[in-house]
Design an enzyme around this catalytic site. Structure first.
Site, PDB file in Angstrom:
ATOM      1  N   ASN A 151     119.113   4.372 -55.147  1.00 20.40           N
ATOM      2  CA  ASN A 151     117.989   3.741 -55.875  1.00 20.40           C
ATOM      3  C   ASN A 151     116.879   3.175 -55.013  1.00 20.40           C
ATOM      4  O   ASN A 151     115.801   2.887 -55.503  1.00 20.40           O
ATOM      5  CB  ASN A 151     118.536   2.684 -56.835  1.00 20.40           C
ATOM      6  CG  ASN A 151     119.293   1.586 -56.106  1.00 20.40           C
ATOM      7  OD1 ASN A 151     119.678   1.736 -54.964  1.00 20.40           O
ATOM      8  ND2 ASN A 151     119.475   0.469 -56.788  1.00 20.40           N
ATOM      9  N   THR A 177     123.042  11.474 -51.702  1.00 16.61           N
ATOM     10  CA  THR A 177     122.577  12.849 -51.918  1.00 16.61           C
ATOM     11  C   THR A 177     121.272  12.831 -52.711  1.00 16.61           C
ATOM     12  O   THR A 177     120.301  13.462 -52.321  1.00 16.61           O
ATOM     13  CB  THR A 177     123.674  13.670 -52.621  1.00 16.61           C
ATOM     14  OG1 THR A 177     124.754  13.788 -51.687  1.00 16.61           O
ATOM     15  CG2 THR A 177     123.183  15.037 -53.025  1.00 16.61           C
ATOM     16  N   ASP A 212     135.180  10.488 -46.201  1.00 16.78           N
ATOM     17  CA  ASP A 212     136.343  10.037 -45.421  1.00 16.78           C
ATOM     18  C   ASP A 212     136.170  10.388 -43.939  1.00 16.78           C
ATOM     19  O   ASP A 212     136.489   9.582 -43.053  1.00 16.78           O
ATOM     20  CB  ASP A 212     137.622  10.698 -45.944  1.00 16.78           C
ATOM     21  CG  ASP A 212     138.040  10.115 -47.294  1.00 16.78           C
ATOM     22  OD1 ASP A 212     139.116  10.483 -47.794  1.00 16.78           O
ATOM     23  OD2 ASP A 212     137.272   9.279 -47.835  1.00 16.78           O
ATOM     24  N   GLU A 247     127.470  -3.982 -49.558  1.00 17.12           N
ATOM     25  CA  GLU A 247     126.641  -4.516 -50.648  1.00 17.12           C
ATOM     26  C   GLU A 247     126.960  -3.657 -51.864  1.00 17.12           C
ATOM     27  O   GLU A 247     126.609  -2.475 -51.886  1.00 17.12           O
ATOM     28  CB  GLU A 247     125.161  -4.409 -50.284  1.00 17.12           C
ATOM     29  CG  GLU A 247     124.761  -5.260 -49.110  1.00 17.12           C
ATOM     30  CD  GLU A 247     124.749  -6.739 -49.458  1.00 17.12           C
ATOM     31  OE1 GLU A 247     124.859  -7.082 -50.647  1.00 17.12           O
ATOM     32  OE2 GLU A 247     124.648  -7.549 -48.534  1.00 17.12           O
ATOM     33  N   ARG A 279     119.252  -1.210 -60.796  1.00 19.50           N
ATOM     34  CA  ARG A 279     119.169  -2.136 -59.663  1.00 19.50           C
ATOM     35  C   ARG A 279     120.433  -2.969 -59.632  1.00 19.50           C
ATOM     36  O   ARG A 279     120.903  -3.439 -60.664  1.00 19.50           O
ATOM     37  CB  ARG A 279     117.966  -3.081 -59.811  1.00 19.50           C
ATOM     38  CG  ARG A 279     116.635  -2.427 -59.711  1.00 19.50           C
ATOM     39  CD  ARG A 279     115.533  -3.374 -60.125  1.00 19.50           C
ATOM     40  NE  ARG A 279     115.598  -4.640 -59.447  1.00 19.50           N
ATOM     41  CZ  ARG A 279     115.780  -5.816 -60.049  1.00 19.50           C
ATOM     42  NH1 ARG A 279     115.970  -5.870 -61.350  1.00 19.50           N
ATOM     43  NH2 ARG A 279     115.788  -6.928 -59.349  1.00 19.50           N
ATOM     44  N   CYS A 280     121.002  -3.163 -58.461  1.00 18.90           N
ATOM     45  CA  CYS A 280     122.250  -3.936 -58.379  1.00 18.90           C
ATOM     46  C   CYS A 280     122.021  -5.357 -58.891  1.00 18.90           C
ATOM     47  O   CYS A 280     122.895  -5.975 -59.462  1.00 18.90           O
ATOM     48  CB  CYS A 280     122.761  -3.974 -56.964  1.00 18.90           C
ATOM     49  SG  CYS A 280     121.632  -4.798 -55.865  1.00 18.90           S
TER      50      CYS A 280
HETATM   51  P1  NAP Z   1     127.577   5.364 -54.792  1.00 15.20           P
HETATM   52  O1  NAP Z   1     127.857   6.467 -55.720  1.00 15.20           O
HETATM   53  O2  NAP Z   1     128.638   4.450 -54.387  1.00 15.20           O
HETATM   54  O3  NAP Z   1     126.947   6.051 -53.454  1.00 15.20           O
HETATM   55  C1  NAP Z   1     126.495   5.210 -52.413  1.00 15.20           C
HETATM   56  C2  NAP Z   1     126.561   5.987 -51.114  1.00 15.20           C
HETATM   57  O4  NAP Z   1     127.920   6.243 -50.790  1.00 15.20           O
HETATM   58  C3  NAP Z   1     125.902   7.360 -51.202  1.00 15.20           C
HETATM   59  O5  NAP Z   1     125.314   7.666 -49.957  1.00 15.20           O
HETATM   60  C4  NAP Z   1     127.091   8.259 -51.478  1.00 15.20           C
HETATM   61  O6  NAP Z   1     126.875   9.612 -51.092  1.00 15.20           O
HETATM   62  C5  NAP Z   1     128.112   7.628 -50.569  1.00 15.20           C
HETATM   63  N1  NAP Z   1     129.485   7.973 -50.912  1.00 15.20           N
HETATM   64  C6  NAP Z   1     129.970   8.456 -52.078  1.00 15.20           C
HETATM   65  N2  NAP Z   1     131.303   8.648 -51.988  1.00 15.20           N
HETATM   66  C7  NAP Z   1     131.665   8.278 -50.727  1.00 15.20           C
HETATM   67  C8  NAP Z   1     132.881   8.227 -49.999  1.00 15.20           C
HETATM   68  N3  NAP Z   1     134.039   8.614 -50.544  1.00 15.20           N
HETATM   69  N4  NAP Z   1     132.863   7.803 -48.723  1.00 15.20           N
HETATM   70  C9  NAP Z   1     131.699   7.405 -48.143  1.00 15.20           C
HETATM   71  N5  NAP Z   1     130.498   7.417 -48.762  1.00 15.20           N
HETATM   72  C10 NAP Z   1     130.495   7.850 -50.047  1.00 15.20           C
HETATM   73  O7  NAP Z   1     126.384   4.444 -55.338  1.00 15.20           O
HETATM   74  P2  NAP Z   1     124.953   4.918 -55.881  1.00 15.20           P
HETATM   75  O8  NAP Z   1     125.191   5.655 -57.156  1.00 15.20           O
HETATM   76  O9  NAP Z   1     124.189   5.578 -54.804  1.00 15.20           O
HETATM   77  O10 NAP Z   1     124.269   3.511 -56.184  1.00 15.20           O
HETATM   78  C11 NAP Z   1     124.606   2.804 -57.353  1.00 15.20           C
HETATM   79  C12 NAP Z   1     125.657   1.760 -57.043  1.00 15.20           C
HETATM   80  O11 NAP Z   1     125.332   1.076 -55.848  1.00 15.20           O
HETATM   81  C13 NAP Z   1     125.708   0.691 -58.124  1.00 15.20           C
HETATM   82  O12 NAP Z   1     127.025   0.233 -58.281  1.00 15.20           O
HETATM   83  C14 NAP Z   1     124.861  -0.425 -57.560  1.00 15.20           C
HETATM   84  O13 NAP Z   1     125.197  -1.689 -58.081  1.00 15.20           O
HETATM   85  C15 NAP Z   1     125.196  -0.340 -56.110  1.00 15.20           C
HETATM   86  N6  NAP Z   1     124.101  -0.888 -55.328  1.00 15.20           N
HETATM   87  C16 NAP Z   1     124.275  -2.124 -54.737  1.00 15.20           C
HETATM   88  C17 NAP Z   1     123.227  -2.684 -54.022  1.00 15.20           C
HETATM   89  C18 NAP Z   1     123.369  -4.030 -53.351  1.00 15.20           C
HETATM   90  O14 NAP Z   1     122.489  -4.362 -52.534  1.00 15.20           O
HETATM   91  N7  NAP Z   1     124.401  -4.788 -53.638  1.00 15.20           N
HETATM   92  C19 NAP Z   1     122.017  -2.030 -53.886  1.00 15.20           C
HETATM   93  C20 NAP Z   1     121.890  -0.776 -54.504  1.00 15.20           C
HETATM   94  C21 NAP Z   1     122.936  -0.211 -55.230  1.00 15.20           C
HETATM   95  P3  NAP Z   1     126.567  10.676 -52.283  1.00 15.20           P
HETATM   96  O15 NAP Z   1     125.264  10.285 -52.872  1.00 15.20           O
HETATM   97  O16 NAP Z   1     126.539  11.978 -51.550  1.00 15.20           O
HETATM   98  O17 NAP Z   1     127.694  10.579 -53.260  1.00 15.20           O
HETATM   99  O1  G3P Z   2     119.835  -2.287 -56.231  1.00 10.98           O
HETATM  100  C1  G3P Z   2     118.988  -2.543 -55.171  1.00 10.98           C
HETATM  101  C2  G3P Z   2     119.046  -4.012 -54.874  1.00 10.98           C
HETATM  102  O2  G3P Z   2     118.961  -4.192 -53.513  1.00 10.98           O
HETATM  103  C3  G3P Z   2     117.999  -4.715 -55.710  1.00 10.98           C
HETATM  104  O3  G3P Z   2     116.855  -4.951 -54.968  1.00 10.98           O
HETATM  105  O4  G3P Z   2     114.707  -6.082 -54.663  1.00 10.98           O
HETATM  106  O5  G3P Z   2     115.145  -4.824 -56.793  1.00 10.98           O
HETATM  107  O6  G3P Z   2     116.321  -6.982 -56.356  1.00 10.98           O
HETATM  108  P1  G3P Z   2     115.682  -5.749 -55.740  1.00 10.98           P
END
Ligand code: NAP
Ligand code: G3P
Length: 470
Positions: A151, A177, A212, A247, A279-280
């Site tokens: 995102n 991806t 992995d 995160e 957004r997280c």
């Molecule tokens: P995601 O599906 O967990 O993917 C995040 C990253 O991890 C991508 O680069 C993904 O690659 C990679 N990944 C997937 N499976 C993996 C594995 N087995 N081992 C290592 N890496 C792996 O998350 P997303 O869909 O991109 O983002 C949405 C999630 O992230 C939501 O839960 C959101 O709350 C959280 N998020 C948190 C924050 C924060 O600051 N706390 C900020 C943004 C998003 P691929 O894309 O190739 O699968």
């Molecule tokens: O999900 C992305 C997280 O880092 C939110 O950022 O700046 O939109 O609160 P922000």
């Protein structure tokens, strides 16, 4: 069609196998990136390890010079990067340009912070120990694996990469991806900036396939990951002995004790529905007392119905979510709520991955939507009997990223905020990661460790002491 190559050991790397990137805007292929595997992953980590000492031995001044060259190229390509983001992750132009600008500011602020990360000097006098100085400096941890989510493809990547490199680490970067066209383009700019071979490497591949292999690589000193809880847990399981910064997800509540409901409803709409709730730190549930329940529903419903729904090209607020799988999950959450007696105040049948903003009332705690993270434009409203119940429901969540607390009574608000088991409580404002110099953290399933520019610089370095006896 966008297609850029990866970077390993100062060279542009391609592969015969490609990953086709589907645009959420029209579900058509908008680009492709290399599908790399075990061989390239070990090459990337070997070059990161082999180049780390020389990179760290440069002066901070010289490392900053390289970072600034890269930054200048990002500025020069600002519009192009934003245009990729529109297609690749359906982020409207304005938000995409803002993300690029925020990234530039992030790099600049990191440089300023790094310049002032002076060694600390201790004396033993206070412990009745004479003639002893302790000089404690911060040094690079070594090789860092940076994995970013879809995102914020440039901001949440650079937020790991820039501090890591400036502090003297070398990096292997794996973009999401959906986000890897931005990631590979940005990585190609690092070649143009002339970063020394091996200092920065970008590897693309589906996380489920190469994840992995990445995590287990023995050269890694720190994994900096932003993404979902399940992947974060997988990393915790496999990353034996490596430092971690995670995160993860959130289920941030908007807790309404009292205040101007008109203003509060506007803040909630912005917090819940910008970028279609992807957004997280999005507001993912509203906790409201009976006295305000009917009024807040009406105010929110009016505003939700006015949200623009469509394509990022026309700057709509509600744009297609990242993929069909996400849209199907959102459907599931709404059906579960309906089946358990919820009222769907707004929203209509989705069109593919274009999910209409959905406000849900009469939400009970046995519904999935009360606890699960939709990562889409769904907002449940939970009626509470007391402030104590609001605190209990907030703390019962497995998530603990942020919370919003609306109250006119500052001392009551502080007392309540202190009881909320989350990373940060926003008084009378929506949750957000910025400003980026603020510490940013999640507790429980929402994360491990702390980000935010100063905190990130600390997390990518360690102390090294030299004690002088005189
Ligand atoms: P995601 O599906 O967990 O993917 C995040 C990253 O991890 C991508 O680069 C993904 O690659 C990679 N990944 C997937 N499976 C993996 C594995 N087995 N081992 C290592 N890496 C792996 O998350 P997303 O869909 O991109 O983002 C949405 C999630 O992230 C939501 O839960 C959101 O709350 C959280 N998020 C948190 C924050 C924060 O600051 N706390 C900020 C943004 C998003 P691929 O894309 O190739 O699968
Ligand atoms: O999900 C992305 C997280 O880092 C939110 O950022 O700046 O939109 O609160 P922000």
């Amino acid at each position: 069609m966008f297609n850029y190559e990866c970077v390993i050991n100062g060279k542009s790397i391609n592969s015969k196998n490609k990953i086709q990137i589907t645009s959420p805007v029209d579900l058509k292929v908008c680009g492709e990136v290399p599908e790399l595997g075990v061989k390239e992953i070990s090459m990337a980590f070997k070059s990161a390890r082999d180049s780390q000492k020389n990179w760290e031995d440069l002066t901070l001044f010289d490392r900053i010079k390289y970072m600034n060259k890269w930054k200048e190229l990002i500025i020069k390509n600002r519009e192009h990067i934003a245009n990729i983001m529109i297609k690749e992750i359906a982020k409207p132009l304005k938000d995409s340009l803002t993300e690029v600008d925020r990234t530039i500011e992030y790099i600049d602020y990191t440089i300023e912070e790094a310049k002032r990360m002076y060694p600390e000097i201790y004396t033993g006098d206070g412990m009745n120990v004479k003639n002893k100085y302790g000089i404690f400096d911060r040094i690079a941890k070594g090789v860092i694996l940076a994995i970013s989510p879809f995102n914020y493809p440039i901001n949440l990547s650079m937020a790991k990469i820039a501090p890591s490199l400036i502090a003297g680490n070398t990096v292997v970067f794996k973009p999401a991806t959906s986000g890897s066209i931005v990631g590979t383009f940005m990585s190609q700019l690092s070649l143009e900036a002339g970063l020394p071979a091996g200092v920065f490497n970008c590897v693309t591949g589906r996380g489920s396939v190469i994840g992995d292999e990445l995590i287990k690589n023995p050269e890694i000193n720190l994994i900096s990951f932003t993404g979902s809880v399940p992947v974060g847990n997988r990393i915790k399981e496999l990353a034996k002995g490596k430092d971690l910064i995670l995160e993860l997800g959130g289920k941030d509540p908007a807790i309404i004790i009292d205040g101007d409901l008109e203003k509060i409803s506007s803040e909630i709409i912005g917090g819940a529905f910008s970028y279609s709730g992807q957004r997280c730190t999005g507001i993912k549930r509203v906790l409201v007392l009976e006295k305000d329940y009917d009024k807040i529903i009406k105010l929110l419903k009016d505003k939700v119905n006015k949200l623009s729904v469509g394509s990022p090209v026309d700057g709509s607020v509600i744009i297609p979510v990242i993929d069909i799988k996400t849209a199907e999950y959102l459907d599931e959450l709404v059906s579960d709520a309906k089946a358990k007696g919820a009222t769907i105040e707004t929203g209509k049948a989705r069109k593919g991955n274009l999910f209409y903003p959905t406000l849900i009332s009469n939400v009970s705690l046995d519904m999935k939507i009360a606890w699960e993270e939709p990562f889409g434009p769904i907002l449940p409203i939970i009626k509470c009997k007391s402030v104590e119940e609001m605190i209990e429901i907030t703390n019962k969540s497995n998530f603990g990223l942020q919370a919003s607390l609306f109250s006119n009574n500052i001392s009551q608000a502080i007392k309540v905020a202190k009881q909320l088991n989350v990373g940060t409580v926003n008084l009378n404002g929506k949750p957000q990661r910025g400003p980026d110099n603020f510490p940013f953290l999640g507790v429980k399933d929402s994360g491990l460790g702390v980000q935010g520019i100063g905190e990130t610089l600390k997390s990518v370095t360690r102390l090294k002491g030299i004690v002088i006896n005189y």
